[in-house]
Design an enzyme around this catalytic site. Structure first.
Site, PDB file in Angstrom:
ATOM      1  N   ALA A   1      -4.656  -5.370   2.463  1.00 32.85           N
ATOM      2  CA  ALA A   1      -3.206  -5.491   2.559  1.00 32.85           C
ATOM      3  C   ALA A   1      -2.653  -4.123   2.920  1.00 32.85           C
ATOM      4  O   ALA A   1      -3.299  -3.102   2.668  1.00 32.85           O
ATOM      5  CB  ALA A   1      -2.648  -5.948   1.223  1.00 32.85           C
TER       6      ALA A   1
ATOM      7  N   GLY B   1      -7.664  -7.429   0.867  1.00 38.65           N
ATOM      8  CA  GLY B   1      -7.118  -8.644   1.484  1.00 38.65           C
ATOM      9  C   GLY B   1      -7.884  -9.068   2.730  1.00 38.65           C
ATOM     10  O   GLY B   1      -7.871 -10.241   3.101  1.00 38.65           O
TER      11      GLY B   1
ATOM     12  N   GLU C   1     -10.770 -10.952   1.470  1.00 31.09           N
ATOM     13  CA  GLU C   1     -10.225 -12.232   0.982  1.00 31.09           C
ATOM     14  C   GLU C   1      -9.908 -13.180   2.141  1.00 31.09           C
ATOM     15  O   GLU C   1     -10.127 -14.376   2.045  1.00 31.09           O
ATOM     16  CB  GLU C   1      -8.969 -11.973   0.147  1.00 31.09           C
ATOM     17  CG  GLU C   1      -9.294 -11.271  -1.168  1.00 31.09           C
ATOM     18  CD  GLU C   1      -8.042 -10.884  -1.942  1.00 31.09           C
ATOM     19  OE1 GLU C   1      -7.294 -10.017  -1.456  1.00 31.09           O
ATOM     20  OE2 GLU C   1      -7.804 -11.459  -3.014  1.00 31.09           O
TER      21      GLU C   1
ATOM     22  N   GLU D   1      -9.556  -2.949  -4.820  1.00 37.91           N
ATOM     23  CA  GLU D   1      -8.220  -2.959  -5.443  1.00 37.91           C
ATOM     24  C   GLU D   1      -8.140  -2.096  -6.691  1.00 37.91           C
ATOM     25  O   GLU D   1      -7.103  -1.490  -6.969  1.00 37.91           O
ATOM     26  CB  GLU D   1      -7.803  -4.401  -5.790  1.00 37.91           C
ATOM     27  CG  GLU D   1      -7.342  -5.224  -4.598  1.00 37.91           C
ATOM     28  CD  GLU D   1      -8.475  -5.880  -3.821  1.00 37.91           C
ATOM     29  OE1 GLU D   1      -9.662  -5.579  -4.092  1.00 37.91           O
ATOM     30  OE2 GLU D   1      -8.175  -6.695  -2.942  1.00 37.91           O
TER      31      GLU D   1
HETATM   32  N1  DAK Z   1      -2.993  -0.135   4.477  1.00 35.17           N
HETATM   33  C1  DAK Z   1      -2.257   0.701   5.247  1.00 35.17           C
HETATM   34  N2  DAK Z   1      -2.807   1.592   6.071  1.00 35.17           N
HETATM   35  C2  DAK Z   1      -4.152   1.670   6.122  1.00 35.17           C
HETATM   36  C3  DAK Z   1      -4.976   0.833   5.341  1.00 35.17           C
HETATM   37  C4  DAK Z   1      -4.339  -0.113   4.500  1.00 35.17           C
HETATM   38  N3  DAK Z   1      -5.023  -0.953   3.749  1.00 35.17           N
HETATM   39  N4  DAK Z   1      -6.276   1.149   5.601  1.00 35.17           N
HETATM   40  C5  DAK Z   1      -6.244   2.130   6.511  1.00 35.17           C
HETATM   41  N5  DAK Z   1      -4.985   2.429   6.836  1.00 35.17           N
HETATM   42  C6  DAK Z   1      -4.517   3.433   7.778  1.00 35.17           C
HETATM   43  C7  DAK Z   1      -4.727   4.844   7.208  1.00 35.17           C
HETATM   44  O1  DAK Z   1      -3.665   5.192   6.342  1.00 35.17           O
HETATM   45  C8  DAK Z   1      -4.754   5.656   8.481  1.00 35.17           C
HETATM   46  O2  DAK Z   1      -3.427   5.816   8.916  1.00 35.17           O
HETATM   47  P1  DAK Z   1      -2.899   7.280   9.390  1.00 35.17           P
HETATM   48  O3  DAK Z   1      -3.218   8.233   8.267  1.00 35.17           O
HETATM   49  O4  DAK Z   1      -3.717   7.535  10.653  1.00 35.17           O
HETATM   50  O5  DAK Z   1      -1.446   7.038   9.664  1.00 35.17           O
HETATM   51  C9  DAK Z   1      -5.443   4.719   9.504  1.00 35.17           C
HETATM   52  O6  DAK Z   1      -5.321   3.403   8.953  1.00 35.17           O
HETATM   53  C10 DAK Z   1      -6.927   5.011   9.686  1.00 35.17           C
HETATM   54  O7  DAK Z   1      -7.527   5.034   8.393  1.00 35.17           O
HETATM   55  P2  DAK Z   1      -8.409   6.272   7.867  1.00 35.17           P
HETATM   56  O8  DAK Z   1      -7.993   7.533   8.521  1.00 35.17           O
HETATM   57  O9  DAK Z   1      -8.406   6.213   6.382  1.00 35.17           O
HETATM   58  O10 DAK Z   1      -9.852   5.857   8.430  1.00 35.17           O
HETATM   59  P3  DAK Z   1     -11.261   6.240   7.830  1.00 35.17           P
HETATM   60  O11 DAK Z   1     -12.267   5.828   8.846  1.00 35.17           O
HETATM   61  O12 DAK Z   1     -11.285   7.658   7.349  1.00 35.17           O
HETATM   62  O13 DAK Z   1     -11.429   5.302   6.544  1.00 35.17           O
HETATM   63  C11 DAK Z   1     -11.284   3.223   5.312  1.00 35.17           C
HETATM   64  C12 DAK Z   1     -11.500   3.919   6.707  1.00 35.17           C
HETATM   65  C13 DAK Z   1     -11.206   1.725   5.576  1.00 35.17           C
HETATM   66  C14 DAK Z   1     -12.459   3.541   4.408  1.00 35.17           C
HETATM   67  C15 DAK Z   1      -9.981   3.791   4.703  1.00 35.17           C
HETATM   68  O14 DAK Z   1      -8.915   3.667   5.678  1.00 35.17           O
HETATM   69  C16 DAK Z   1      -9.560   3.053   3.455  1.00 35.17           C
HETATM   70  O15 DAK Z   1     -10.090   3.299   2.383  1.00 35.17           O
HETATM   71  N6  DAK Z   1      -8.560   2.174   3.613  1.00 35.17           N
HETATM   72  C17 DAK Z   1      -7.974   1.498   2.494  1.00 35.17           C
HETATM   73  C18 DAK Z   1      -8.876   0.393   2.032  1.00 35.17           C
HETATM   74  C19 DAK Z   1      -8.190  -0.334   0.913  1.00 35.17           C
HETATM   75  O16 DAK Z   1      -8.072   0.196  -0.193  1.00 35.17           O
HETATM   76  N7  DAK Z   1      -7.620  -1.470   1.252  1.00 35.17           N
HETATM   77  C20 DAK Z   1      -6.630  -2.125   0.444  1.00 35.17           C
HETATM   78  C21 DAK Z   1      -7.286  -2.872  -0.650  1.00 35.17           C
HETATM   79  S1  DAK Z   1      -6.071  -3.522  -1.683  1.00 35.17           S
HETATM   80  C22 DAK Z   1      -1.025  -8.693  -2.956  1.00 35.17           C
HETATM   81  C23 DAK Z   1      -2.187  -9.358  -3.028  1.00 35.17           C
HETATM   82  C24 DAK Z   1      -3.327  -8.791  -2.526  1.00 35.17           C
HETATM   83  C25 DAK Z   1      -3.285  -7.544  -2.045  1.00 35.17           C
HETATM   84  C26 DAK Z   1      -2.076  -6.886  -2.008  1.00 35.17           C
HETATM   85  C27 DAK Z   1      -0.936  -7.458  -2.469  1.00 35.17           C
HETATM   86  N8  DAK Z   1       0.128  -9.275  -3.511  1.00 35.17           N
HETATM   87  C28 DAK Z   1      -0.048 -10.350  -4.387  1.00 35.17           C
HETATM   88  C29 DAK Z   1       1.339  -8.714  -3.312  1.00 35.17           C
HETATM   89  C30 DAK Z   1      -4.462  -6.934  -1.548  1.00 35.17           C
HETATM   90  C31 DAK Z   1      -4.633  -5.653  -1.749  1.00 35.17           C
HETATM   91  C32 DAK Z   1      -5.632  -4.942  -0.988  1.00 35.17           C
HETATM   92  O17 DAK Z   1      -6.082  -5.347   0.056  1.00 35.17           O
END
Ligand code: DAK
Length: 256
Positions: free
Chosen positions: A65, A110, A113, A133
């Protein structure tokens, strides 16, 4: 017509590409609006043989997400969003023709998921899966606590969700999270091959198979997930997790 996804229909197969490569295809509100429009209305009711969901670029299927949208969420908004997300993922899971995820890179949070809501998952060799998460002070909110346990069993689901670890596609295949692994450049082709095989079978039997398999899984857990997610959205740690990601630093957990 769509803000953040692309739709191509070829040989009666709809290919939906989530198209935010600069944000690693993270699911923001517009992506959800587009998916709801597609699965709720726009995909043809007749003469559709299958659907493929994939991500734009070669780095990510969907990296979760959109964390940058989290900061505005409180309990009520989070529960509403969780319900909206669960509804669209449920629509995908119960869709009348097979939906296959072509996983080309990171499938995190997400994104994992979304892949699990699809009926079948094909992954490139370099794809990575995980539910990170807990690193953000939340839990999977789009059915991940339920579908991961359904696919890989309770023990492995506990391990993946509680550690937030990422795993490679071959380990994901061994666990049952992924159906088939292939070379990165062949993901779409392999996905189409599987759909072409299914398309030679009786369409009504395919539709009823999807429906009968899904009927065996209890829905109460999904409701519990929405409630837990809503409670967490009111916590200080929830805001801290998103802020730490945006500020590129380690979170400082307070336990409240
Ligand atoms: N959201 C927003 N931006 C993201 C992102 C994300 N999930 N993942 C990556 N980006 C963005 C980064 O901020 C970066 O943007 P800039 O800094 O260039 O502006 C760009 O994408 C490239 O990412 P990285 O520079 O970090 O790239 P790397 O190769 O170094 O790393 C990575 C890749 C995938 C390991 C890293 O980007 C990372 O850890 N990303 C986050 C992974 C993550 O934690 N995903 C979210 C999980 S939580 C909900 C229900 C469910 C959910 C939410 C709400 N509700 C009920 C409301 C679900 C939650 C989730 O999915």
């Amino acid at each position: 017509m769509y803000k953040e996804v692309q739709l191509v229909i070829q040989d009666q197969i709809a290919i939906i590409t989530i198209n935010r490569p600069k944000a690693l295809n993270a699911l923001n509100t517009d992506v959800f609006t587009d998916l709801i429009q597609l699965f709720g209305n726009d995909l043809p009711k007749q003469d559709l043989r299958g659907v493929i969901i994939t991500g734009s670029g070669n780095k990510a299927f969907v990296a979760g997400a959109d964390i940058k949208e989290f900061l505005t969420l409180d309990n009520d908004k989070a529960m509403a969003l969780s319900q909206r997300g669960q509804d669209i993922f449920m629509t995908i899971e119960n869709f009348h023709v097979p939906v296959v995820a072509a996983v080309n890179g990171f499938a995190l949070g997400g994104g994992c998921e979304l892949a699990m809501a699809c009926h079948i998952r094909v992954a490139g060799r370099s794809a990575k899966f995980g539910q990170p998460e807990v690193n953000l002070g939340i839990i999977p909110g789009y059915g991940g606590t339920q579908r991961l346990a359904q696919l890989v069993g309770k023990g492995k689901a506990m391990e993946l969700i509680l550690t937030g670890d990422m795993i490679g596609s071959e380990e994901a295949e061994r666990m049952g999270l992924v159906n088939k692994v292939c070379d990165d450049q062949d993901v779409l082709e392999e996905t189409i091959k599987i759909l072409n095989k299914i398309c030679t079978k009786a369409p009504l039997a395919i539709r009823e198979s999807i429906s009968a398999i899904n009927a065996g899984f209890n829905q109460d857990g999904f409701k519990a997930e929405v409630t837990s997610f809503g409670r967490l959205a009111d916590s200080a740690d929830f805001k801290e997790g998103a802020l730490a990601f945006i500020e590129k630093r380690k979170p400082n957990w307070k336990g409240c």
